[in-house]
Design a protein around this motif. Structure first.
Motif, PDB file in Angstrom:
ATOM      1  N   LYS A  45     -33.626  14.098   7.209  1.00 10.97           N
ATOM      2  CA  LYS A  45     -31.900  14.263   7.357  1.00 10.97           C
ATOM      3  C   LYS A  45     -31.643  15.994   7.293  1.00 10.97           C
ATOM      4  N   LYS A  46     -32.274  16.497   6.266  1.00 15.06           N
ATOM      5  CA  LYS A  46     -32.302  17.872   5.805  1.00 15.06           C
ATOM      6  C   LYS A  46     -32.783  18.787   6.816  1.00 15.06           C
ATOM      7  N   GLN A  47     -34.005  18.347   7.434  1.00 19.55           N
ATOM      8  CA  GLN A  47     -34.662  19.137   8.619  1.00 19.55           C
ATOM      9  C   GLN A  47     -33.660  18.917   9.778  1.00 19.55           C
ATOM     10  N   GLN A  48     -33.019  17.805   9.947  1.00 17.24           N
ATOM     11  CA  GLN A  48     -32.222  17.873  11.133  1.00 17.24           C
ATOM     12  C   GLN A  48     -30.778  18.637  10.842  1.00 17.24           C
ATOM     13  N   LEU A  49     -30.377  18.678   9.634  1.00 13.27           N
ATOM     14  CA  LEU A  49     -29.306  19.758   9.516  1.00 13.27           C
ATOM     15  C   LEU A  49     -29.603  21.149   9.766  1.00 13.27           C
ATOM     16  N   PHE A  50     -30.826  21.594   9.287  1.00 10.78           N
ATOM     17  CA  PHE A  50     -31.313  23.038   9.387  1.00 10.78           C
ATOM     18  C   PHE A  50     -31.611  23.209  10.883  1.00 10.78           C
ATOM     19  N   ARG A  51     -31.946  22.297  11.691  1.00 11.85           N
ATOM     20  CA  ARG A  51     -32.177  22.487  13.228  1.00 11.85           C
ATOM     21  C   ARG A  51     -30.702  22.653  13.990  1.00 11.85           C
ATOM     22  N   ILE A  52     -29.849  22.018  13.298  1.00 10.72           N
ATOM     23  CA  ILE A  52     -28.205  22.155  13.730  1.00 10.72           C
ATOM     24  C   ILE A  52     -27.654  23.325  13.368  1.00 10.72           C
ATOM     25  N   GLY A  53     -27.953  23.886  11.959  1.00 12.33           N
ATOM     26  CA  GLY A  53     -27.595  25.133  11.510  1.00 12.33           C
ATOM     27  C   GLY A  53     -27.995  26.318  12.630  1.00 12.33           C
ATOM     28  N   VAL A  73     -19.962  22.847   9.778  1.00 15.49           N
ATOM     29  CA  VAL A  73     -20.275  21.956  10.737  1.00 15.49           C
ATOM     30  C   VAL A  73     -20.504  20.658  10.071  1.00 15.49           C
ATOM     31  N   ASP A  74     -19.617  19.717  10.459  1.00 16.77           N
ATOM     32  CA  ASP A  74     -20.042  18.298   9.853  1.00 16.77           C
ATOM     33  C   ASP A  74     -20.518  17.493  10.942  1.00 16.77           C
ATOM     34  N   THR A  75     -21.452  16.626  10.245  1.00  9.02           N
ATOM     35  CA  THR A  75     -22.425  15.760  11.185  1.00  9.02           C
ATOM     36  C   THR A  75     -22.463  14.711  10.546  1.00  9.02           C
ATOM     37  N   GLU A  76     -22.913  13.511  11.212  1.00  9.96           N
ATOM     38  CA  GLU A  76     -23.512  12.149  10.629  1.00  9.96           C
ATOM     39  C   GLU A  76     -24.003  12.444   9.515  1.00  9.96           C
ATOM     40  N   GLU A  77     -25.162  13.185   9.491  1.00 14.63           N
ATOM     41  CA  GLU A  77     -26.223  13.180   8.314  1.00 14.63           C
ATOM     42  C   GLU A  77     -25.455  14.213   7.122  1.00 14.63           C
ATOM     43  N   GLY A  78     -24.449  14.997   7.369  1.00 15.92           N
ATOM     44  CA  GLY A  78     -24.238  15.668   6.382  1.00 15.92           C
ATOM     45  C   GLY A  78     -23.224  16.994   6.874  1.00 15.92           C
ATOM     46  N   ILE A  96     -28.362  35.428   7.880  1.00 24.70           N
ATOM     47  CA  ILE A  96     -27.212  34.362   7.906  1.00 24.70           C
ATOM     48  C   ILE A  96     -28.216  33.608   6.898  1.00 24.70           C
ATOM     49  N   LEU A  97     -26.936  33.098   6.057  1.00 26.95           N
ATOM     50  CA  LEU A  97     -27.436  32.075   4.973  1.00 26.95           C
ATOM     51  C   LEU A  97     -27.171  30.583   5.305  1.00 26.95           C
ATOM     52  N   ILE A  98     -28.018  29.693   5.608  1.00 26.73           N
ATOM     53  CA  ILE A  98     -27.501  28.220   6.027  1.00 26.73           C
ATOM     54  C   ILE A  98     -27.782  27.240   5.008  1.00 26.73           C
ATOM     55  N   LYS A  99     -26.889  26.759   4.544  1.00 30.01           N
ATOM     56  CA  LYS A  99     -26.689  25.933   3.552  1.00 30.01           C
ATOM     57  C   LYS A  99     -26.432  24.350   4.187  1.00 30.01           C
ATOM     58  N   VAL A 100     -27.181  23.390   3.718  1.00 31.86           N
ATOM     59  CA  VAL A 100     -27.079  22.041   3.979  1.00 31.86           C
ATOM     60  C   VAL A 100     -27.079  21.199   3.138  1.00 31.86           C
ATOM     61  N   LYS A 101     -25.992  20.069   3.166  1.00 34.49           N
ATOM     62  CA  LYS A 101     -26.015  19.217   2.243  1.00 34.49           C
ATOM     63  C   LYS A 101     -25.581  17.684   2.801  1.00 34.49           C
ATOM     64  N   THR A 102     -26.691  16.767   2.436  1.00 34.18           N
ATOM     65  CA  THR A 102     -26.985  15.332   3.233  1.00 34.18           C
ATOM     66  C   THR A 102     -25.730  14.507   2.328  1.00 34.18           C
ATOM     67  N   LYS A 103     -25.238  13.377   2.948  1.00 31.67           N
ATOM     68  CA  LYS A 103     -24.530  12.634   2.607  1.00 31.67           C
ATOM     69  C   LYS A 103     -25.012  11.844   1.377  1.00 31.67           C
ATOM     70  N   ASP A 104     -26.278  12.042   1.080  1.00 32.54           N
ATOM     71  CA  ASP A 104     -26.953  11.470   0.068  1.00 32.54           C
ATOM     72  C   ASP A 104     -27.010  12.180  -1.016  1.00 32.54           C
ATOM     73  N   GLY A 105     -26.417  13.522  -1.049  1.00 40.44           N
ATOM     74  CA  GLY A 105     -26.238  14.419  -2.105  1.00 40.44           C
ATOM     75  C   GLY A 105     -27.459  15.552  -2.096  1.00 40.44           C
ATOM     76  N   LEU A 106     -28.429  15.370  -1.232  1.00 41.36           N
ATOM     77  CA  LEU A 106     -29.488  16.639  -1.413  1.00 41.36           C
ATOM     78  C   LEU A 106     -28.919  17.699  -0.778  1.00 41.36           C
ATOM     79  N   ALA A 107     -29.015  18.984  -1.453  1.00 42.45           N
ATOM     80  CA  ALA A 107     -28.472  20.177  -0.970  1.00 42.45           C
ATOM     81  C   ALA A 107     -29.906  21.214  -0.982  1.00 42.45           C
ATOM     82  N   ASP A 108     -29.796  22.153   0.047  1.00 40.99           N
ATOM     83  CA  ASP A 108     -30.910  23.179   0.217  1.00 40.99           C
ATOM     84  C   ASP A 108     -30.216  24.178   0.883  1.00 40.99           C
ATOM     85  N   GLU A 109     -30.644  25.456   0.693  1.00 41.90           N
ATOM     86  CA  GLU A 109     -30.232  26.662   1.357  1.00 41.90           C
ATOM     87  C   GLU A 109     -31.626  27.527   1.983  1.00 41.90           C
TER      88      GLU A 109
END
Length: 128
Positions: A45-53, A73-78, A96-109
């Protein structure tokens, strides 16, 4: 099943304990497997969010340097947040700084440096 004095035969007791031991070890193994599966799903899910970013950053590359705002950008995953760190107009680079947060609560940047003209990724690192 009971002897004349009311006690369970030792071999019956041993069989019951062995069965409980096997059942307990199976449930512990299943719990470990489920935890491993959850971690794997969260990683993807985190990798998918990074690809979206990255895709979103590439599509907004021309406007990122003009705006100092964060883009969400809000998606189904986070949620994905893009923040412009710097623009080098001489070298035609955008940071650019890309921050992601999944709906499970995992975050990464991660920090992303892209070529302004081509949209090619030059550097992809973890921020310090």
């Amino acid at each position: 099943m009971k002897s004349e004095k009311g006690f369970i035969y030792p071999h019956v007791l041993a069989t019951i304990l062995l069965f409980l031991l096997i059942l307990g070890s199976m449930s512990i193994g299943l719990q470990k497997e489920l935890k491993s599966t959850e971690l794997t799903i969260s990683f993807y899910k985190k990798q998918q969010l990074f690809r979206i970013g990255v895709s979103e950053a590439a599509s907004k590359l021309n406007r990122i340097c003009d705006q100092q705002k964060k883009a969400h950008v809000d998606t189904e995953e986070g949620r994905v947040t893009l923040k412009q760190i710097g623009c080098d107009q001489k070298k035609k680079l955008v940071c650019i700084l890309i921050k992601v947060k999944t709906k499970d609560g995992l975050a990464d940047e991660r920090e992303l440096v892209m070529d302004w003209k081509t949209g090619e990724i030059i550097k992809w690192t973890f921020p310090e």
